[in-house]
Design an enzyme around this catalytic site. Structure first.
Site: not given
Length: 999
Positions: A66, A69, A144, A147, A665, A870, A874
């Site tokens: 994100c 980070c 699970c 793996c 925008d 759009d 942008d």
């Protein structure tokens, strides 16, 4: 100051190494990619600003989830001396650093990124980045998160693999790799070596690929002729014939050729040589995802029925018949020493369940242990083996000892396996429902299409029904009422209404006439349409949506890392707890730490301890944790797709639910994006039709959006003609930024702004000035028209605000989300539009890079920012934002910069996207609370913490049933998202929008 890519081989080494010694040392020591003289590659992504001695390096950074980070990396890098600029792109996992090489070097920067907790590597070659290829692989045998994590580790350890995502919920992997370093076959081989079955679904080469089936008599010689004939066709890139089979794979360019050409060539090549053959499109048959899932469901269902055949009698002999006097006497009859008929019966019935029906758990355990990990299969195998082999021990002791008394647990092992198989059966069925969105999308395309034969003049000369997969670009197809549109294209004849709700989520049928585009898979309601095909196969909007949804379901949400971390130590911890539980209860019994009255009459202290230990081992469920996030993401993205909101994976979902500020925008986002003439004022006596005849004849030669708006408005005065022919305009001149000039019917026409008129010494009257000022106040563009050097008229062109804009902004405010408008337009227009829609904060006359800067400023202020635009101008801001939303994408959904693509142009979908993400993430939280809570509560209860006070203990077979039920419950909890309804406020908004359209 411009920074240019330095062609290192064109500079004398002495000059460069003398000026930039540290950078030269780095370049000279790294692996060569270019010049054979030992000089660095010309394609190295290192840039030098020759005047300020600023170097630039691009790193690939893995581990970012994100903007937080990215922010932490940026902060650490900027602490280094000599850093000029650091741009961290979390979306594309890149970091671009500008630095002074005399103060810091590339290796120090890389180490700093890694010290921050991320992996970093210098991108040596941009060409290699562009040659990245993506393949999708179906993986069978995962149980699970242990793996899926193992497979990811195996793939990411391969040289040439740039990124690998393994999705447990849909049992697929998406691998980004360099085809120059390894092949798909190597990837499949490594997965197989890890103990799983791998099946290739698609590669980057399969974008325009078709498989054909050959029916009839053919020889090796005729197949060689077919191969050569196909390879000779223009547009064919490669032909692959599976020897010993009737399948031919053709990779081709859809712009040049298509499947009907291949079939024609195949049938004409062989005819008369070795007999007539027929070629058809190869059917996937049992290879497809859905058919394989159905086969897996059938296998589990069959295994469960067989397990019942053996387990029910075992349960009856152990739990029921022992209380029926006559049958009890028969079962207790001793055959040899203390060995009874009941024990022999249970042994014989439990053995097939343990070693035949339960063989899959042994295989899974072996594969897991062989690669040095442990999964759910290990827990099941250990638990059932403990019960079975202890029971076998009691049988052998009873047969060899005249006074041995013991209790067998054959019913425990058999019932455990039966319940677990039932749980897996229900889980797979539920998981299948989570991916129904993709299945529905794939089924939208019709099986057949009506192909029209058209002559050079455009007249229809015939028609035939063909397989829908044989449609080629530039074909003309006929769409009858009630039929689905077979492919993307535009209408060349006819009028109708088309239901596009299955693609865009738009509930109202859309009117279509000549020139309008249609989307494959939509439904024609009334009227016949002739459509010219523009996009087929994998290029179609439907195929792109399917790919986007599939990629979204493969992408992991950052919150999934919690389950991944837990899975690494979950199974070993459970094994340790299970052994500790058995040991604690066993020692407590031997040392008489609890009364003998606690021990059931049919057991001893060892057997009681064993039951507690087995219960702990089989009640623990790593699967519920592993499925908590991906199943919710699958259902959430599927629901979004059905409503025209395409969410690119769990990361986008997780970030979107935190959004606190949205940057809009203006053009095409808050406004319609289609300028229209709203007012005309003539300053001279003149017929309005004649006025627009001259203006349109001039403007029709311009590509400017305002010019198109004027020409479109002028058509209203010539209703009888669909595409009117305007008078010829001579000496046409376009004056950039001012307007146009031309001679029409012998009269000199000028259309433009005040600068254009002033430059040609045309007097602008007070009335015209007043009209221009009035237009600007109303956020309209004023356009002046002069005829024969006299100001004749003033036009006002407006890009109207969307009907839903003001209400949408109001709803966002009620959700505590701040709205900001950033536009390149002038301040007057921007402020007027902002007032109209209810936005308080405005930034006008902003360039694309300035929009991105504003997004970063908001992020620095602590906001989680979404950018709505759009997706073209942008794109810098879309990438910079925590969540980029491309609005009004329509059929053009290939917008790489956006995290969320809104198929319609309605602002209400922005609200839907955020609300859906919030609902999905709350479901993920609920799943985690249940999965973690189940294990945290279930394991202590199974270990017997309630036994001393309540004498309550959890038999192993009930613990196994609880474990199976926990996985199913998590999947079912995620499935409840399918009932998602968008906020009720949006329904009234949609009604108001319809009313505005009718007006």
């Amino acid at each position: 100051m411009a920074t240019k890519l330095l062609s290192l081989t064109c500079i004398r080494k002495e000059r460069f190494s003398g000026r930039y010694p540290v950078l030269w040392k780095h370049l000279n020591n790294r692996p060569r990619g270019g010049g054979g003289d030992g000089s660095p590659s010309e394609t190295a992504v290192l840039k030098i600003d020759d005047e300020e001695a600023i170097a630039s390096a691009v790193f690939r950074v893995t581990g970012m989830t994100c903007s937080a980070c990215a922010g932490s990396i940026e902060k650490e890098i900027k602490r280094l001396p000599g850093i000029h600029e650091a741009v961290i792109d979390a979306l594309n996992n890149r970091a671009q650093i500008q630095f002074y090489p005399s103060s810091v070097n590339v290796e120090t920067i890389r180490e700093t990124i890694e010290d921050a907790g991320f992996e970093a590597s210098l991108i040596e070659n941009e060409a290699n980045e562009r040659s990245r290829q993506v393949c999708r692989i179906r993986i069978n045998g995962m149980t699970c998160t242990s793996c899926s994590s193992t497979i990811e580790s195996v793939l990411q350890s391969l040289n040439g693999v740039q990124r690998a995502h393994v999705a447990l919920a849909i049992e697929e992997a998406e691998v980004h790799y360099d085809p120059t370093l390894l092949s798909c076959d190597k990837l499949l081989e490594e997965i197989d070596n890890a103990g799983f079955e791998a099946v290739l679904i698609s590669t980057g080469e399969d974008v325009s690929k078709i498989d054909l089936k050959i029916d009839g008599e053919f020889t090796d010689e005729s197949m060689m002729m077919i191969e050569k004939s196909l390879e000779a066709l223009p547009g064919v890139q490669s032909v692959e014939i599976s020897h010993g089979s009737d399948k031919i794979s053709v990779l081709y360019k859809p712009d040049v050729t298509g499947p009907r050409n291949f079939i024609r060539v195949i049938e004409s090549t062989v005819f008369g040589h070795s007999g007539h053959i027929k070629a058809t499109v190869f059917s996937e048959g049992g290879v497809g995802r859905e058919s394989q899932k159905q086969e897996e469901i059938k296998q589990y269902y069959k295994s469960f029925l067989w397990s019942l055949v053996f387990t029910v009698p075992v349960f009856l002999t152990a739990m029921v018949f022992m209380y029926i006097p006559g049958i009890k006497h028969l079962l207790m009859y001793k055959v040899v020493n203390m060995l009874t008929i009941g024990e022999i019966t249970r042994w014989l019935l439990a053995t097939p369940v343990q070693f035949i029906i339960g063989w899959r758990f042994y295989v899974g355990s072996y594969k897991a242990l062989r690669r040095g990990s442990a999964n759910m299969d290990v827990l099941i195998a250990l638990g059932t083996n403990a019960a079975y082999f202890y029971s076998l021990y009691t049988v052998l002791r009873a047969a060899t000892s005249p006074d041995f008394k013991g209790v067998d647990f054959f019913e425990t092992s058999a019932m455990l396996i039966s319940f677990i198989i039932l749980g897996k059966y229900l889980e797979i069925m539920a998981k299948g429902k989570t991916s129904q969105a993709i299945a529905k999308l794939m089924n939208l395309a019709p099986d057949t299409a009506i192909l029209l034969a058209v002559d050079e003049e455009g007249n229809v000369t015939g028609e035939e029904e063909i397989d829908g997969r044989l449609i080629q670009k530039n074909d003309v197809i006929k769409i009858v009422p009630g039929a689905k549109v077979a492919s993307d294209g535009y209408v060349i004849w006819g009028q109708s209404h088309v239901n596009e709700s299955m693609i865009t989520g738009e509930a109202r049928p859309v009117a279509k006439r000549k020139g309008d585009t249609v989307i494959g898979g939509t439904l024609n309601e009334n009227g016949v349409l002739h459509v010219k095909v523009t996009r087929v196969g994998s290029e179609s909007a439907l195929a792109q949506i399917v790919r986007l949804v599939e990629s979204a379901q493969l992408a992991k949400a950052p919150v999934q890392k919690l389950a991944d971390r837990i899975s690494k130590f979950f199974v070993p911890l459970v094994i340790f707890l299970s052994f500790s539980t058995w040991l604690a209860w066993f020692l407590a019994g031997k040392l008489h730490w609890y009364p003998e009255a606690w021990i059931p009459s049919s057991m001893d202290s060892f057997e009681l301890a064993l039951q507690f230990g087995i219960s702990v081992m089989v009640i623990a469920c790593p699967c519920a944790l592993g499925l908590a996030t991906p199943t919710a993401v699958m259902v959430g993205t599927g629901v979004g797709a059905s409503q025209g909101v395409l969410i690119k994976g769990g990361q986008a979902l997780e970030r979107a639910h935190k959004v606190s500020c949205i940057v809009f925008d203006k053009t095409g986002t808050l406004t319609m994006g289609k300028p229209v003439v709203v007012k005309t004022k003539l300053l001279k006596n003149m017929v309005l039709r004649e006025f627009y005849e001259l203006v349109a004849a001039t403007e029709v030669n311009s590509e400017h959006p305002l010019a198109k708006a004027i020409v479109e408005y002028a058509k209203k005065f010539r209703d009888e003609e669909e595409n009117p022919a305007w008078p010829e305009a001579r000496d046409f001149v376009s004056i950039t930024g001012n307007g146009v000039r031309a001679t029409v019917n012998g009269r000199e026409i000028m259309v433009g702004n005040k600068n254009l008129m002033s430059g040609h010494k045309i007097t602008i009257t007070a009335d015209a000035e007043e009209l221009l000022a009035e237009a600007e106040e109303m956020a309209q563009t004023g356009i002046l028209v002069s005829i024969d050097n006299e100001l004749t008229g003033v036009l006002a062109v407006s890009d109207p605000v969307k009907p839903s804009a003001r209400e949408a902004i109001s709803i966002l405010k009620s959700m505590n989300i701040k709205s900001i408008m950033v536009t390149g337009d002038n301040w007057g227009t921007a402020n007027s539009i902002a007032r109209e829609v209810g936005i308080d904060s405005v930034i006008a006359e902003a360039k694309p890079e300035q929009k991105a800067e504003k997004v970063k400023e908001l992020q620095a202020a602590g906001h989680v920012v979404a950018m709505v635009g759009d997706g073209v101008n942008d794109s810098p801001a879309l990438v910079a934002a925590d969540v980029g939303m491309a609005i009004g994408a329509g059929t053009d959904i290939a917008i790489e910069a956006a995290d969320i693509v809104l198929m319609k142009s309605n602002l209400e979908d922005v609200i839907t996207a955020i609300d859906l993400s919030r609902k999905t993430f709350s479901r993920i939280r609920l799943n985690y609370v249940w999965a973690l809570g189940y294990n945290l509560m279930g394991i202590p209860i199974a270990a017997g913490v309630l036994f001393p006070s309540t004498r309550f203990r959890l038999p192993p077979w009930i613990a196994g049933a609880a474990m199976a039920a926990s996985s199913v419950s998590v999947v079912c909890c995620s499935l409840l998202l399918k009932n998602y309804k968008r906020p009720k406020k949006l329904d009234s908004l949609a009604i108001r929008e319809v009313q505005v359209e009718r007006v």
